[in-house]
Design a protein around this motif. Structure first.
Motif, short mmCIF file in Angstrom:
data_model
loop_
_atom_site.label_atom_id
_atom_site.label_comp_id
_atom_site.label_asym_id
_atom_site.label_seq_id
_atom_site.Cartn_x
_atom_site.Cartn_y
_atom_site.Cartn_z
N UNK A 15 14.18 -6.42 -6.16
CA UNK A 15 13.37 -5.73 -5.16
C UNK A 15 13.31 -4.26 -5.57
N UNK A 16 12.14 -3.65 -5.44
CA UNK A 16 11.96 -2.25 -5.78
C UNK A 16 11.40 -1.49 -4.60
N UNK A 17 11.68 -0.21 -4.55
CA UNK A 17 11.01 0.64 -3.57
C UNK A 17 9.65 1.01 -4.15
N UNK A 18 8.62 0.80 -3.33
CA UNK A 18 7.25 1.02 -3.79
C UNK A 18 6.61 2.15 -3.00
N UNK A 19 5.85 2.95 -3.72
CA UNK A 19 5.07 4.01 -3.09
C UNK A 19 3.59 3.70 -3.33
N UNK A 20 2.87 3.44 -2.24
CA UNK A 20 1.46 3.06 -2.30
C UNK A 20 0.60 4.28 -1.98
N UNK A 21 -0.35 4.57 -2.84
CA UNK A 21 -1.23 5.71 -2.62
C UNK A 21 -2.01 5.54 -1.32
N UNK A 22 -2.13 6.62 -0.57
CA UNK A 22 -2.87 6.56 0.68
C UNK A 22 -4.35 6.86 0.49
N UNK A 23 -4.74 7.23 -0.72
CA UNK A 23 -6.16 7.45 -1.02
C UNK A 23 -6.46 6.91 -2.40
N UNK A 24 -7.71 6.64 -2.68
CA UNK A 24 -8.10 6.11 -3.97
C UNK A 24 -8.03 7.20 -5.04
N UNK A 25 -8.06 6.78 -6.28
CA UNK A 25 -7.97 7.71 -7.39
C UNK A 25 -6.75 7.43 -8.24
N UNK A 26 -6.66 8.13 -9.36
CA UNK A 26 -5.53 7.93 -10.26
C UNK A 26 -4.26 8.51 -9.65
N UNK A 27 -3.11 8.04 -10.13
CA UNK A 27 -1.84 8.55 -9.63
C UNK A 27 -1.69 10.05 -9.89
N UNK A 28 -2.35 10.53 -10.94
CA UNK A 28 -2.28 11.96 -11.24
C UNK A 28 -2.96 12.80 -10.17
N UNK A 29 -3.85 12.18 -9.39
CA UNK A 29 -4.62 12.93 -8.40
C UNK A 29 -4.09 12.74 -6.97
N UNK A 30 -3.37 11.66 -6.73
CA UNK A 30 -2.93 11.34 -5.36
C UNK A 30 -1.73 12.18 -4.96
N UNK A 31 -1.77 12.72 -3.74
CA UNK A 31 -0.67 13.54 -3.25
C UNK A 31 0.20 12.83 -2.23
N UNK A 32 -0.36 11.85 -1.50
CA UNK A 32 0.37 11.23 -0.41
C UNK A 32 0.52 9.72 -0.64
N UNK A 33 1.73 9.24 -0.39
CA UNK A 33 2.06 7.84 -0.60
C UNK A 33 2.77 7.30 0.63
#
Length: 327
Positions: A15-33
């Motif tokens: 089991x892993x802790x997962x952070x899901x982006x709250x907005x679309x776009x690349x991970x380099x652009x997303x600020x909130x998870x």
């Protein structure tokens, strides 16, 4: 811990802790998870626990906040975590998932090298109580994590077989975790040969067996000892071939239409929850594949790997909307 009694179902893996982006776009652009948990094995464990089965989870997490978050979440879901070890020297695995658009598979970045779960070994099964075990669900992920976790996988399938439990096996291919495709194929086919119910996706079955058709893939595993093979066909539903209850059958079951696909991750695990739970409930194979298709369709309607998995009340309501199908 839901009960002091020995569990009826055993699951294991990472089991892993997962952070899901709250907005679309690349991970380099997303600020909130948004923080969640992830793992194919835990998806199935949670799904079965929500349906009222006494499910034990065997794994390792780090002695960190992420590991504690996983333990708390699993216990809140009703899992028996007596076999979940806190590893003081290795961290909990992490992953970050993009928000996909248009029903595409989201891109995921993993941080799991040297994770606590990769340290799983046969010694983690030293204190197992299998006195009440009825079923073991296994996937191809633990044997990909490390040599010691692979040894544990073989050991647990052997122990479940000796205890008289049924075994389901979902290959859940993770090619990037293996040293070679040949090693992956040989290892997973050997594990599948020890299972009663084998549940590959069509592409997985083709890669593992060298066969192109559902019939060929199924025969490959049936000839090696499986009782039934259920192949996940995505939106097209599921294919069954096998002998359960003394009756040999082969059939296709169409999928359920979904108006909007939100997140495809976890759909195969939901299919496994539906199929395995129905067989454990004593339903016939056709009803089992139907339930697998239904839960797979529900899974893609929501964000998250296991958020769409129903409890018994919700399952009853879902099946009631298809009275002509779920007799």
């Amino acid at each position: 811990m839901p009960s002091k009694h020995a569990p009826n179902i055993l699951t294991f893996g990472e089991a892993m802790t997962m952070f899901v982006a709250e907005s679309s776009g690349s991970l380099a652009e997303v600020e909130h998870f948004r923080r969640r948990i992830a793992g194919a094995d835990t998806n199935v464990a949670i799904g079965l626990a929500r349906l009222g089965f006494h499910v034990a989870w065997l794994s390792r997490v780090g002695a960190d906040g992420f590991g504690e978050f996983i333990r708390q979440t699993l216990e809140q879901e009703g899992l028996d975590c007596r076999y979940l070890t806190t590893d003081p020297t290795h961290p909990t695995g992490l992953l970050f998932k993009e928000r996909a658009a248009g029903g595409e598979d989201p891109r995921v970045s993993y941080f799991r090298n040297g994770s606590a779960a990769s340290q799983l070994s046969r010694s983690d099964a030293d204190n197992l109580d299998l006195s009440a075990l009825k079923h073991l669900h296994a996937t191809g992920i633990p044997p990909a994590l490390s040599d010691s976790a692979r040894d544990l996988s073989h050991h647990l399938l052997q122990e479940a077989r000796a205890a008289g439990a049924s075994i389901s096996f979902d290959p859940n291919l993770r090619p990037s975790l293996w040293r070679s495709e040949g090693e992956m194929r040989d290892t997973l086919n050997h594990l599948a040969a020890q299972a009663d119910w084998v549940l590959p996706g069509l592409a997985e079955g083709r890669l593992l067996t060298g066969q192109d058709t559902p019939e060929g893939i199924s025969d490959f595993y049936l000839e090696r000892g499986a009782s039934a093979v259920v192949i996940k066909l995505g939106p097209d539903g599921g294919y069954y071939r096998g002998t359960l209850g003394g009756r040999e059958e082969t059939f296709n079951v169409p999928g359920f239409a979904v108006a909007e696909v939100v997140d495809t991750v976890g759909a195969g695990d939901a299919f496994a929850v539906g199929t395995v739970s129905a067989l454990l409930d004593g339903l016939d194979p056709r009803q089992a594949v139907l339930r697998g298709n239904l839960l797979g369709a529900e899974a893609v309607k929501v964000i998250g790997d296991m958020e769409g998995l129903p409890d018994r009340q919700r399952l009853k309501a879902l099946t009631a909307t298809y009275p002509e199908i779920f007799a």
